[in-house]
Design a protein around this motif. Structure first.
Motif, mmCIF file in Angstrom:
data_model
loop_
_atom_site.group_PDB
_atom_site.id
_atom_site.type_symbol
_atom_site.label_atom_id
_atom_site.label_comp_id
_atom_site.label_asym_id
_atom_site.label_seq_id
_atom_site.Cartn_x
_atom_site.Cartn_y
_atom_site.Cartn_z
ATOM 1 N N ALA A 1 -4.466 17.858 6.258
ATOM 2 C CA ALA A 1 -5.185 17.114 7.300
ATOM 3 C C ALA A 1 -5.936 15.895 6.761
ATOM 4 C CB ALA A 1 -6.147 18.041 8.041
ATOM 5 N N ILE A 2 -6.811 16.094 5.786
ATOM 6 C CA ILE A 2 -7.628 14.972 5.314
ATOM 7 C C ILE A 2 -6.776 13.971 4.536
ATOM 8 C CG2 ILE A 2 -9.509 14.326 3.744
ATOM 9 C CD1 ILE A 2 -10.527 15.355 6.360
ATOM 10 N N TYR A 3 -5.887 14.483 3.690
ATOM 11 C CA TYR A 3 -5.019 13.584 2.915
ATOM 12 C C TYR A 3 -4.191 12.714 3.859
ATOM 13 C CZ TYR A 3 -1.086 12.129 -0.025
ATOM 14 O OH TYR A 3 -0.121 11.388 -0.665
ATOM 15 N N ASN B 1 0.832 -1.199 0.000
ATOM 16 C CA ASN B 1 0.000 0.000 0.000
ATOM 17 C C ASN B 1 0.866 1.248 0.000
ATOM 18 O OD1 ASN B 1 -2.354 -1.526 0.063
ATOM 19 N ND2 ASN B 1 -2.326 -1.654 2.297
ATOM 20 N N PHE B 2 0.277 2.344 -0.417
ATOM 21 C CA PHE B 2 1.009 3.615 -0.438
ATOM 22 C C PHE B 2 0.506 4.527 0.676
ATOM 23 C CE2 PHE B 2 3.711 4.507 -4.256
ATOM 24 C CZ PHE B 2 3.816 3.194 -4.675
ATOM 25 N N VAL B 3 1.427 4.956 1.527
ATOM 26 C CA VAL B 3 1.097 6.002 2.492
ATOM 27 C C VAL B 3 1.927 7.233 2.128
ATOM 28 C CG1 VAL B 3 0.349 4.375 4.253
ATOM 29 C CG2 VAL B 3 2.703 5.093 4.260
ATOM 30 N N THR B 4 2.358 8.011 3.063
ATOM 31 C CA THR B 4 3.078 9.242 2.729
ATOM 32 C C THR B 4 3.896 9.710 3.930
ATOM 33 O OG1 THR B 4 2.759 11.612 2.338
ATOM 34 C CG2 THR B 4 0.942 10.471 3.314
ATOM 35 N N VAL B 5 4.934 10.456 3.653
ATOM 36 C CA VAL B 5 5.710 11.020 4.766
ATOM 37 C C VAL B 5 4.904 12.062 5.537
ATOM 38 C CG1 VAL B 5 7.998 10.588 3.768
ATOM 39 C CG2 VAL B 5 6.799 12.748 3.262
ATOM 40 N N ALA B 6 3.788 12.508 4.942
ATOM 41 C CA ALA B 6 2.925 13.471 5.651
ATOM 42 C C ALA B 6 2.345 12.852 6.922
ATOM 43 C CB ALA B 6 1.789 13.932 4.733
ATOM 44 N N VAL B 7 2.283 11.495 6.978
ATOM 45 C CA VAL B 7 1.732 10.845 8.181
ATOM 46 C C VAL B 7 2.659 11.059 9.383
ATOM 47 C CG1 VAL B 7 1.042 8.644 9.218
ATOM 48 C CG2 VAL B 7 0.339 9.182 6.889
ATOM 49 N N PRO B 8 3.945 10.626 9.321
ATOM 50 C CA PRO B 8 4.796 10.866 10.503
ATOM 51 C C PRO B 8 5.125 12.355 10.708
ATOM 52 C CG PRO B 8 6.088 9.889 8.728
ATOM 53 C CD PRO B 8 4.648 9.836 8.299
ATOM 54 N N ILE C 1 4.639 1.582 1.650
ATOM 55 C CA ILE C 1 5.755 2.452 1.285
ATOM 56 C C ILE C 1 5.313 3.895 1.527
ATOM 57 C CG2 ILE C 1 4.982 2.173 -1.134
ATOM 58 C CD1 ILE C 1 7.755 2.922 -2.007
ATOM 59 N N GLY C 2 6.198 4.688 2.102
ATOM 60 C CA GLY C 2 5.877 6.085 2.375
ATOM 61 C C GLY C 2 6.807 7.002 1.601
ATOM 62 N N PRO C 3 6.396 7.373 0.408
ATOM 63 C CA PRO C 3 7.287 8.197 -0.418
ATOM 64 C C PRO C 3 7.389 9.634 0.084
ATOM 65 C CG PRO C 3 5.547 7.183 -1.740
ATOM 66 C CD PRO C 3 5.157 7.057 -0.300
ATOM 67 N N THR C 4 8.524 10.226 -0.180
ATOM 68 C CA THR C 4 8.691 11.680 -0.062
ATOM 69 C C THR C 4 8.067 12.286 -1.323
ATOM 70 O OG1 THR C 4 10.735 11.492 -1.289
ATOM 71 C CG2 THR C 4 10.911 11.410 1.113
ATOM 72 N N PRO C 5 8.063 13.596 -1.471
ATOM 73 C CA PRO C 5 7.571 14.143 -2.736
ATOM 74 C C PRO C 5 8.352 13.569 -3.927
ATOM 75 C CG PRO C 5 7.817 15.888 -1.136
ATOM 76 C CD PRO C 5 8.390 14.659 -0.511
ATOM 77 N N VAL C 6 7.585 13.124 -4.927
ATOM 78 C CA VAL C 6 8.152 12.657 -6.190
ATOM 79 C C VAL C 6 7.552 13.582 -7.244
ATOM 80 C CG1 VAL C 6 8.256 10.708 -7.810
ATOM 81 C CG2 VAL C 6 8.252 10.272 -5.343
#
Lengths: 100, 234
Positions: B142-144, B128-135, B172-177
């Motif tokens: 907020a919603i994203y 699944n794809f998450v994001t560095v915005a989570v940590p 996987i938690g990508p940084t901005p791509v």
């Protein structure tokens, strides 16, 4: 109709018997206790059987039903108690769907 | 992995999804992709479906077809996602629903249907794809970020539920791509985000496939319920 559904349940048991414990050498019958007191399946086994029955109902009889939902949990007699109760529940779901 | 290895990737019309299609086609896998709109490319071993990933009927029909055609699914990569950067006080409910539907409900539906196919063969890899915005708990997302935090929790719980079926579920938690997803974010905001990483650069498509390759390899069968953030974000 009921005999066809029971055949599907039997096939589903055959499909999962190598991967679910207690199912390998089981003698299938309508009164076989699946889940609950003296049931053959643990919770993971029940999940595997339900998925298999849903898939086989779709493939063999073109029946699309969701077996494990709030409705199933609120039945006085658990649909998953025996093969017979499961077959009865499937038929009821199909009838309810047809008259909806 | 062998020539019949079947990979399903969501959100494959462009960006990371399109890159991953090419990446796994080049490895000789059979690849199935989907997006709302048609893909503008074709490969012999690629099949594209047009659907809304949060529409249960369309998703179930697609999986039924995959089952009939290939009778297997080895890998699912839940790449599809939408973002909307906005202050929480200015986020319309419609936008919130759209983000939750695509990012969380879409991911859940694909995990559920994929695992139903995978458990038959007692093998599966779900990413699944998450994001560095989570940590990082980024203001303005907020919603994203909440939708992706839910995906992370879904990943960890499904990993427990599917472990006995030999199905691993990781994230996987990508940084901005550099993709369309971040096109509308102001440059200072992106710069600020990149400066908070241990390694200060944009992520690349190759950074992503490096992690997906790691999660799907046979030696990774003891790795589940994990999230791997890029760029040293923790």
């Amino acid at each position: 109709m009921k005999s066809k559904v029971i055949e599907v349940i039997y096939k589903s048991i055959d499909d999962i018997k190598d991967t679910v414990s207690n199912m390998k050498d089981v003698n299938k019958s309508k009164d076989m206790v699946l889940f609950g007191n003296k049931g053959l399946l643990d919770s993971l086994g029940l999940v595997t059987l339900v998925v298999s029955v849903e898939q086989n109902l779709q493939e063999q009889l073109d029946i699309s039903v969701t077996l494990a939902d709030e409705k199933a949990m609120s039945q006085q007699v658990s649909p998953f108690k025996t093969i017979d109760t499961l077959a009865e529940y499937i038929i009821k779901l199909v009838e309810d769907k047809n008259y909806a | 992995m062998h020539k019949d290895t079947t990979v399903l990737i969501t959100g494959t019309r462009k960006g990371i999804g399109k890159y991953l299609v090419e990446h796994y086609i080049n490895k000789g896998f059979r690849v199935i992709g989907c997006s709302r709109n048609k893909a503008d490319y074709e490969f012999e071993k690629y099949k594209h479906y047009c659907l809304d990933i949060s529409d249960e009927t369309s998703v179930k029909n697609m999986f039924m077809e995959i089952n009939k055609k290939y009778n297997r699914l080895d890998i699912l990569i839940n790449n599809a996602g939408v973002a909307s950067m906005n202050h929480s006080l200015l986020t319309p409910l419609k936008t919130a629903h759209k983000i939750i539907d695509t990012n969380l409900i879409g991911t859940f539906l694909f995990c559920r249907e994929a695992a139903r196919l995978m458990q038959r063969n007692k093998f599966g890899r779900i990413i699944n794809f998450v994001t560095v915005a989570v940590p990082l708990k980024l203001a303005g997302e907020a919603i994203y970020s909440a939708s992706k935090a839910a995906v992370l929790n879904l990943t960890q719980i499904m990993a427990k539920e599917l472990g006995d079926m030999n199905i691993t579920v990781n994230a996987i938690g990508p940084t901005p791509v550099k993709t369309d997803l971040i096109r509308s974010i102001p440059k200072p905001k992106i710069d600020n985000l990149i400066n908070s990483q241990s390694i200060r650069r944009f992520g690349t498509f190759e950074d992503i496939s490096n992690i997906t390759d790691f999660f799907i390899k046979s030696e990774s069968d003891f790795i589940t319920g994990q999230v791997l953030y890029l760029g040293g974000v923790t």
